[in-house]
Design an enzyme around this catalytic site. Structure first.
Site, PDB file in Angstrom:
ATOM      1  CD  GLU A   1      -2.752   3.100  -5.616  1.00  0.00           C
ATOM      2  OE1 GLU A   1      -3.570   2.251  -5.981  1.00  0.00           O
ATOM      3  OE2 GLU A   1      -1.577   2.844  -5.311  1.00  0.00           O
TER       4      GLU A   1
ATOM      5  NE  ARG B   1      -4.230  -1.478  -0.028  1.00  0.00           N
ATOM      6  CZ  ARG B   1      -4.311  -2.518  -0.842  1.00  0.00           C
ATOM      7  NH1 ARG B   1      -3.275  -2.807  -1.630  1.00  0.00           N
ATOM      8  NH2 ARG B   1      -5.398  -3.263  -0.887  1.00  0.00           N
TER       9      ARG B   1
ATOM     10  CG  HIS C   1      -2.389  -1.139  -7.271  1.00  0.00           C
ATOM     11  ND1 HIS C   1      -2.744  -0.380  -6.178  1.00  0.00           N
ATOM     12  CD2 HIS C   1      -2.518  -2.418  -6.883  1.00  0.00           C
ATOM     13  CE1 HIS C   1      -3.071  -1.172  -5.179  1.00  0.00           C
ATOM     14  NE2 HIS C   1      -2.937  -2.416  -5.582  1.00  0.00           N
TER      15      HIS C   1
END
Length: 334
Positions: A263, A234, A295
């Site tokens: 993000e 994360r 991601h």
């Protein structure tokens, strides 16, 4: 059951439709994220399926309850974007996918290490331009390097096993030690000792109030000069502004991240025709020793299959009134 999907992409539609056997559920896919402007799309749905950057705070929970939503299905492992207390108070169940091919994320972390170290991305661009020079592409052997692993859940364990294959020395930090790792020669240490001794540090822990900005100025000062840091967990585990200062001072020699703490408004979108307003991200991208992916660590065929089947099974269990194996419950701190 009618299910509304938010932040959906082509691969979500493909895999969820493929595994929605016999059309058991009525699936609707929205490309937009769940936010105050889109929450009315949930009207008429008993279930919603959300991803990492959908905002499901107390206000959203209130609106979801009014719209008749009974269950929130996360198609990911993390649930830091859900207000569990608010969901509990409105009797809305929350389920997740606790593990989906841990090897997928672990292998992506290794890909970041190898690409940064051997400068594969730079060599690729050079050769495409007819530049066959290997000047300034020098890397280092992974063999016998000390790799610090923060978080030894399923992904952390998978990452440890891969790095053992490179002949690395693995040290780990986790409040809960994983069975079997010590027998493989992996040593658990304090966080401070891990920061001080590691040549490479890889993050595999969840985002909680205790782990937010786990790597900050104080942590960076304890690390070796030129340390490599990898984050596939994360974004907010790293305080990005502090990381930029550590990069400028060359304390951080390499930074590879698949996640970013801001993000939400950037990742999973094509912004190539737009001016990116995030000054911190632009600063990060400007460093030659920083590698950012958007991601995609989870994005393998095997992981997508597990995500879709587990999510649909979670919804089916709720519909049948069966125990929810993957339920995330609010724990009263009192």
């Amino acid at each position: 059951m009618k299910v509304a999907f938010f932040s959906s992409k082509s691969y979500d539609k493909e895999y969820f439709n493929l595994h929605n056997q016999e059309g058991k559920h009525d699936l609707t896919f929205f490309e937009v994220s769940l936010n105050p402007d889109t929450i009315e799309l949930t009207n008429g749905y008993e279930a919603i399926c959300v991803f990492v950057n959908d905002k499901v705070d107390a206000q959203a929970i209130e609106r979801l309850s009014e719209n008749g939503v009974k269950i929130i299905a996360l198609r990911c492992a993390g649930y830091n974007n859900i207000d569990l207390k608010a969901a509990h108070e409105k009797d809305i169940k929350v389920v997740r996918v606790p593990a989906y091919s841990p090897e997928a994320v672990a292998e992506h972390a290794v890909a970041l290490i190898m690409t940064l170290n051997r400068k594969i991305h730079k060599a690729f661009n050079r050769v495409r331009e007819g530049n066959f020079s290997i000047e300034k592409l020098t890397g280092f052997n992974l063999y016998k390097k000390t790799v610090g692993v923060i978080g030894t859940g399923k992904i952390g364990i998978a990452f440890c096993n891969i790095m053992l294959g490179f002949g690395c020395k693995i040290i780990a930090y986790d409040p809960y030690e994983a069975d079997g790792l010590k027998e493989k020669g992996i040593q658990y240490t304090s966080l401070d000792e891990l920061l001080e001794k590691s040549d490479i540090i890889s993050l595999h822990c969840p985002l909680t109030p205790k782990t937010q900005h786990l790597l900050n100025n104080e942590a960076f000062t304890k690390m070796k000069e030129g340390v490599m840091i990898i984050n596939t967990s994360r974004g907010a585990l790293i305080k990005t502004s502090d990381a930029i200062e550590a990069l400028k001072k060359r304390k951080i020699g390499y930074l590879g991240v698949d996640v970013y703490e801001e993000e939400e408004k950037l990742f999973f979108r094509d912004l190539s025709e737009y001016l990116i307003q995030d000054e911190i991200l632009l600063r990060l991208i400007g460093f030659p020793n920083v590698l950012i992916t958007a991601h995609q660590g989870f994005l393998t065929q095997e992981a997508l299959t597990q995500i879709s089947t587990t999510t649909l099974n979670n919804i089916t269990s709720f519909e049948k009134g069966e125990p929810l194996e993957n339920e995330v419950k609010w724990e009263n701190p009192d």
